[in-house]
Design an enzyme around this catalytic site. Structure first.
Site, PDB file in Angstrom:
ATOM      1  N   ARG A  55      -4.946  -4.354   9.367  1.00 14.74           N
ATOM      2  CA  ARG A  55      -3.825  -3.699   8.671  1.00 14.74           C
ATOM      3  C   ARG A  55      -3.688  -2.307   9.261  1.00 14.74           C
ATOM      4  O   ARG A  55      -4.445  -1.415   8.958  1.00 14.74           O
ATOM      5  CB  ARG A  55      -4.059  -3.615   7.170  1.00 14.74           C
TER       6      ARG A  55
ATOM      7  N   ASP B 269      -8.768  -5.273   6.604  1.00 12.38           N
ATOM      8  CA  ASP B 269      -8.497  -5.983   5.348  1.00 12.38           C
ATOM      9  C   ASP B 269      -7.117  -6.640   5.337  1.00 12.38           C
ATOM     10  O   ASP B 269      -6.563  -6.918   4.285  1.00 12.38           O
ATOM     11  CB  ASP B 269      -8.645  -5.034   4.156  1.00 12.38           C
TER      12      ASP B 269
ATOM     13  N   HIS C 251      -0.949  11.351  16.047  1.00 15.91           N
ATOM     14  CA  HIS C 251      -1.557  10.620  14.935  1.00 15.91           C
ATOM     15  C   HIS C 251      -0.522   9.682  14.322  1.00 15.91           C
ATOM     16  O   HIS C 251       0.589  10.083  13.993  1.00 15.91           O
ATOM     17  CB  HIS C 251      -2.034  11.628  13.879  1.00 15.91           C
TER      18      HIS C 251
ATOM     19  N   HIS D 281      -4.035   4.892  10.211  1.00 18.41           N
ATOM     20  CA  HIS D 281      -5.369   4.294  10.328  1.00 18.41           C
ATOM     21  C   HIS D 281      -5.237   2.780  10.378  1.00 18.41           C
ATOM     22  O   HIS D 281      -4.243   2.216   9.916  1.00 18.41           O
ATOM     23  CB  HIS D 281      -6.241   4.697   9.135  1.00 18.41           C
TER      24      HIS D 281
ATOM     25  N   CYS E  66       0.819  -1.217   0.000  1.00 23.61           N
ATOM     26  CA  CYS E  66       0.000   0.000   0.000  1.00 23.61           C
ATOM     27  C   CYS E  66       0.852   1.266   0.000  1.00 23.61           C
ATOM     28  O   CYS E  66       0.332   2.357  -0.187  1.00 23.61           O
ATOM     29  CB  CYS E  66      -0.964   0.001   1.188  1.00 23.61           C
TER      30      CYS E  66
ATOM     31  N   CYS F  19      -2.022   0.853   9.053  1.00 26.82           N
ATOM     32  CA  CYS F  19      -1.337   1.600   8.007  1.00 26.82           C
ATOM     33  C   CYS F  19      -0.738   2.846   8.677  1.00 26.82           C
ATOM     34  O   CYS F  19      -1.470   3.750   9.087  1.00 26.82           O
ATOM     35  CB  CYS F  19      -2.340   1.969   6.922  1.00 26.82           C
TER      36      CYS F  19
END
Length: 130
Positions: free
Chosen positions: A117, A109, A102, A105, A66, A119
């Site tokens: 996952r 999936d 932060h 996310h 990704c 990310c």
């Protein structure tokens, strides 16, 4: 929200620098395939880039293709989950539970047994060898 580590926005800016501040404190993202930890597979711990709190172990990292570092689980109790409905999407934002920075996310999936996952922006973490 109150976190164990709290700083003023000016203190965060001085500590993190412009680009890290944009991601960790303003909920930004880095361009895909640009982060130093995207294809990084040494053994160790990924820690919060804001406060140094351990967040992910290297054995939970996988290549999700990704463009961002991906993990199938976090260290228990170290990540906070917040509903995020910005940009016309429904997602789950992940924050450092120690300082509220932060990270990225988490999605349902993932290809491993956890189905998760995480990310994560490379600039939101630092790496420490075992």
């Amino acid at each position: 929200m109150n976190y164990p580590i709290e700083k003023t926005e000016l203190e965060w800016k001085e500590l993190l620098g412009e680009e890290r501040y944009r991601i960790l404190r303003q909920k930004g993202t880095e361009y895909p395939h640009t982060g130093i930890y995207n294809l990084h597979y040494e053994k160790g711990t990924y820690c919060c880039g804001g406060c140094g709190e351990p967040l992910f172990e290297s054995n939970s990292k996988f290549d999700a293709h990704c463009g961002w570092p991906s993990f199938d689980e976090s260290i228990s109790g170290k990540v906070q989950y917040i509903s995020d409905v910005t940009h016309g999407m429904k997602r789950t934002e992940i924050l450092c539970a120690n300082c509220g920075s932060h990270l990225g996310h988490v999605f349902d999936d993932g290809p491993t047994k956890t189905g998760q996952r995480y990310c994560v922006n490379s600039l939101s973490v630092d790496f420490k060898l075992y």
